[in-house]
Design a protein around this motif. Sequence first.
Motif, PDB file in Angstrom:
ATOM      1  N   ARG A 270       3.258  -9.236  -2.340  1.00 32.73           N
ATOM      2  CA  ARG A 270       2.430  -8.466  -3.182  1.00 32.73           C
ATOM      3  C   ARG A 270       1.002  -8.357  -2.426  1.00 32.73           C
ATOM      4  N   PRO A 271       0.937  -7.589  -1.531  1.00 31.21           N
ATOM      5  CA  PRO A 271      -0.552  -7.694  -0.823  1.00 31.21           C
ATOM      6  C   PRO A 271      -1.785  -7.141  -1.525  1.00 31.21           C
ATOM      7  N   LEU A 272      -1.462  -6.582  -2.730  1.00 32.52           N
ATOM      8  CA  LEU A 272      -2.666  -6.197  -3.539  1.00 32.52           C
ATOM      9  C   LEU A 272      -2.168  -6.365  -5.025  1.00 32.52           C
ATOM     10  N   SER A 273      -2.953  -6.493  -6.164  1.00 35.92           N
ATOM     11  CA  SER A 273      -2.554  -6.847  -7.202  1.00 35.92           C
ATOM     12  C   SER A 273      -1.560  -6.042  -7.955  1.00 35.92           C
ATOM     13  N   ASN A 274      -1.406  -4.743  -7.542  1.00 33.14           N
ATOM     14  CA  ASN A 274      -0.472  -3.946  -8.401  1.00 33.14           C
ATOM     15  C   ASN A 274       0.428  -3.164  -7.296  1.00 33.14           C
ATOM     16  N   VAL A 275       0.414  -3.890  -6.195  1.00 41.97           N
ATOM     17  CA  VAL A 275       1.439  -3.349  -4.951  1.00 41.97           C
ATOM     18  C   VAL A 275       2.251  -4.175  -4.562  1.00 41.97           C
ATOM     19  N   ALA A 276       3.628  -3.843  -4.540  1.00 39.33           N
ATOM     20  CA  ALA A 276       4.562  -4.801  -3.761  1.00 39.33           C
ATOM     21  C   ALA A 276       5.451  -4.168  -2.714  1.00 39.33           C
ATOM     22  N   ILE A 277       5.936  -4.683  -1.695  1.00 37.84           N
ATOM     23  CA  ILE A 277       6.447  -4.499  -0.691  1.00 37.84           C
ATOM     24  C   ILE A 277       7.905  -5.073  -0.633  1.00 37.84           C
ATOM     25  N   ALA A 278       8.960  -4.486  -0.477  1.00 35.78           N
ATOM     26  CA  ALA A 278      10.314  -4.939  -0.491  1.00 35.78           C
ATOM     27  C   ALA A 278      11.247  -4.462   0.572  1.00 35.78           C
TER      28      ALA A 278
END
Length: 307
Positions: A270-278
Amino acid sequence: MDNPVIVGAGITGLLTAYLYGGPVTLVDMGKGRTNSHNSLWTVIPNLCGDLRGECESSMKYYGIMCEKFKVHCSLKAVIRVPPRGGETLDSQEVGKLEPLLRGHDGELVGEGLFIQGDDFLNALMERIDGKFVRARVVGLLREEGVVSGVKTDRGRIWGSHVILTLGHDPLNLLGNFGINVRPLKGHVVEAGKLGMRNILMLEDRLGVEGPESALLNGDSQESSDPSVNNSQVERTVQVFKKYLRVTLEVREVRVGFRAVSPDGRPLLMRPLSNVAIATGFRFGWALAPHLARETLKVLGLPQRVNL
Ligand SMILES: Cc1cc2nc3c(=O)[nH]c(=O)nc-3n(C[C@H](O)[C@H](O)[C@H](O)COP(=O)(O)OP(=O)(O)OC[C@H]3O[C@@H](n4cnc5c(N)ncnc54)[C@H](O)[C@@H]3O)c2cc1C
């Protein structure tokens, strides 16, 4: 209500949208089949290393979903010939499990699940509450310092959260976060049915059979070139002909890409509060149910669909 934007409609993105169970916008630049279609669609926990437990739960969840969606899934033995030091099977035991391999000693690598992946992806698509946009995502949209969606070659798309399930990240979007995912290219050779009952690992090749065709694979090379490498296809065909002693009718050859993170472990961030990478695990189908659930968790989003 939240309305996340999910970039990437492969198995990871679609499962995330399905489990979320609320309105989403799915964005993918692919035309027709996505990368997740070009796969062998197996879950083999004993190949998942220290993520074996997660892959075992995936088998369970796929089993439940296949039943719910009426999609073909089948549990099979995984047999390796020649053996490489695991639980050995003598030629009689191999012949009983897999008559086509009579006469060879082998190894039981454990159990694996085959999912009829095309049908499974379609079933997910039909059940997702949301809209689908075909576009290339080129960056994040920021308004007053907060991520409010994505920028695409077709305009802006707003959303409460952005979920990046980009596979091997062909446009290097993850480079903005200092993340580099390697593409490992492989071929799926779709052939007429051969009569294989199990998942077979023959030398360095892998094969499995669904209700309509046999799927063969095994090569994996670092490359993002989508063209077919005939020598790899030829080797796959020769290996299966040699061990199974069958005629093999190639129907189609598809190129796909595995996404591999620098340390080979899945990337869930979760590099930013409302962004996720999977992404980032070479057996993306095997891990997708786990990654999808964890992605929602990491963003504090509900999982409305329970398995
Ligand atoms: C030959 C072969 C056999 C395989 N067999 C197995 C197997 O048996 N079991 C297993 O577990 N795994 C297997 N894999 C790996 C598995 O197929 C992948 O790991 C899995 O499909 C990855 O799914 P994903 O949803 O994470 O990514 P993808 O399926 O790659 O989906 C990502 C999507 O994001 C889209 N996208 C990317 N960037 C952008 C952008 N900037 N803008 C818009 N859209 C974008 C792409 O178009 C793509 O559709 C195999 C792979 C290959 C090549």
